[in-house]
Scaffold this motif. Structure first.
Motif, PDB file in Angstrom:
ATOM      1  N   ASP A 255      -8.126   4.958  -8.672  1.00 48.73           N
ATOM      2  CA  ASP A 255      -7.298   5.760  -9.576  1.00 48.73           C
ATOM      3  C   ASP A 255      -6.589   4.868 -10.595  1.00 48.73           C
ATOM      4  O   ASP A 255      -6.488   5.217 -11.776  1.00 48.73           O
TER       5      ASP A 255
ATOM      6  N   ASP B 229       2.866   7.853  -2.972  1.00 44.38           N
ATOM      7  CA  ASP B 229       2.384   8.157  -1.624  1.00 44.38           C
ATOM      8  C   ASP B 229       2.689   9.597  -1.208  1.00 44.38           C
ATOM      9  O   ASP B 229       2.544   9.964  -0.052  1.00 44.38           O
ATOM     10  N   GLY B 230       3.102  10.423  -2.165  1.00 47.82           N
ATOM     11  CA  GLY B 230       3.429  11.808  -1.872  1.00 47.82           C
ATOM     12  C   GLY B 230       4.885  12.015  -1.522  1.00 47.82           C
ATOM     13  O   GLY B 230       5.391  13.126  -1.607  1.00 47.82           O
TER      14      GLY B 230
ATOM     15  N   ASP C 246       3.139   4.028   1.081  1.00 48.49           N
ATOM     16  CA  ASP C 246       1.965   4.138   1.946  1.00 48.49           C
ATOM     17  C   ASP C 246       0.831   4.715   1.093  1.00 48.49           C
ATOM     18  O   ASP C 246       0.569   5.917   1.114  1.00 48.49           O
ATOM     19  N   LEU C 247       0.180   3.846   0.309  1.00 46.43           N
ATOM     20  CA  LEU C 247      -0.816   4.285  -0.664  1.00 46.43           C
ATOM     21  C   LEU C 247      -2.128   4.652   0.023  1.00 46.43           C
ATOM     22  O   LEU C 247      -2.548   4.014   0.982  1.00 46.43           O
ATOM     23  N   LYS C 248      -2.777   5.678  -0.514  1.00 54.05           N
ATOM     24  CA  LYS C 248      -4.067   6.123   0.007  1.00 54.05           C
ATOM     25  C   LYS C 248      -5.157   5.132  -0.391  1.00 54.05           C
ATOM     26  O   LYS C 248      -5.015   4.399  -1.368  1.00 54.05           O
ATOM     27  N   PRO C 249      -6.270   5.097   0.344  1.00 49.23           N
ATOM     28  CA  PRO C 249      -7.329   4.112   0.070  1.00 49.23           C
ATOM     29  C   PRO C 249      -7.889   4.152  -1.351  1.00 49.23           C
ATOM     30  O   PRO C 249      -8.342   3.133  -1.860  1.00 49.23           O
ATOM     31  N   ASP C 250      -7.844   5.293  -2.018  1.00 50.51           N
ATOM     32  CA  ASP C 250      -8.434   5.396  -3.356  1.00 50.51           C
ATOM     33  C   ASP C 250      -7.462   5.026  -4.484  1.00 50.51           C
ATOM     34  O   ASP C 250      -7.783   5.200  -5.660  1.00 50.51           O
ATOM     35  N   TRP C 251      -6.313   4.465  -4.155  1.00 54.09           N
ATOM     36  CA  TRP C 251      -5.317   4.200  -5.196  1.00 54.09           C
ATOM     37  C   TRP C 251      -5.808   3.168  -6.209  1.00 54.09           C
ATOM     38  O   TRP C 251      -5.470   3.259  -7.393  1.00 54.09           O
TER      39      TRP C 251
ATOM     40  N   SER D 195       7.470   7.413  -5.437  1.00 58.75           N
ATOM     41  CA  SER D 195       6.532   6.896  -6.422  1.00 58.75           C
ATOM     42  C   SER D 195       7.217   5.945  -7.397  1.00 58.75           C
ATOM     43  O   SER D 195       8.428   5.990  -7.598  1.00 58.75           O
TER      44      SER D 195
END
Length: 145
Positions: free
Chosen positions: A131, A15-16, A123-128, A19
């Motif tokens: 990916d 999530d930046g 807090d994962l981004k929608p495109d995880w 990880s």
């Protein structure tokens, strides 16, 4: 894998800020269909690496878990049930428990070794998921499974 290539990652949940990553250590099985890997945790609180392994069936099960999370995310939650799945199969080596909650949570269990468990909220981004599917396809190609 050679020293001048990037490690092959089957799982990257990042999530930046923190990880959890599963790195494939060799594209050659160490015993029939079992591949060496390591689970790497990075956060402000804890940084750790634990060895694990997985087999061809586990690769398919990671894809199944992604399908289940995608289906669960698409459904409107009518109850308090939260999807929680372990990967690879619990008990054989270190493993992850993926909890599809808000935020997502990944528990890293070193059950057969130290019996330590680290819980990492992400807090994962929608495109995880997209990916993750691309990483899964790359690992399948590299391992020939």
């Amino acid at each position: 894998m050679t020293e001048d290539t990037e490690p092959l990652e089957l799982v990257r949940l990042d999530d930046g800020t923190q990880s959890v990553v599963v790195r494939v250590l060799s594209t050659q099985p160490h015993r029939p269909d079992h591949y060496d890997a390591e689970i790497v945790i990075r956060s402000d609180f804890v940084n750790a690496v634990v060895r694990t392994d997985f087999d061809a069936d586990d690769i398919g099960e990671w894809g199944d878990l992604l399908d289940a999370v995608e289906d669960d995310d698409a459904d409107i939650q009518q109850d308090d049930d939260v999807l929680a799945e372990s990967w690879p199969s619990e008990g054989r080596a270190a493993y992850l428990t993926f909890v599809a909650d808000d935020p997502y949570v990944v528990e890293v269990h070193d059950a057969p070794g130290t019996q330590i468990c680290v819980r990492v909220p992400l807090d994962l981004k929608p495109d995880w998921i997209a990916d993750s599917r691309a990483r899964l396809a790359a690992v399948r190609r590299a391992l020939g499974v």
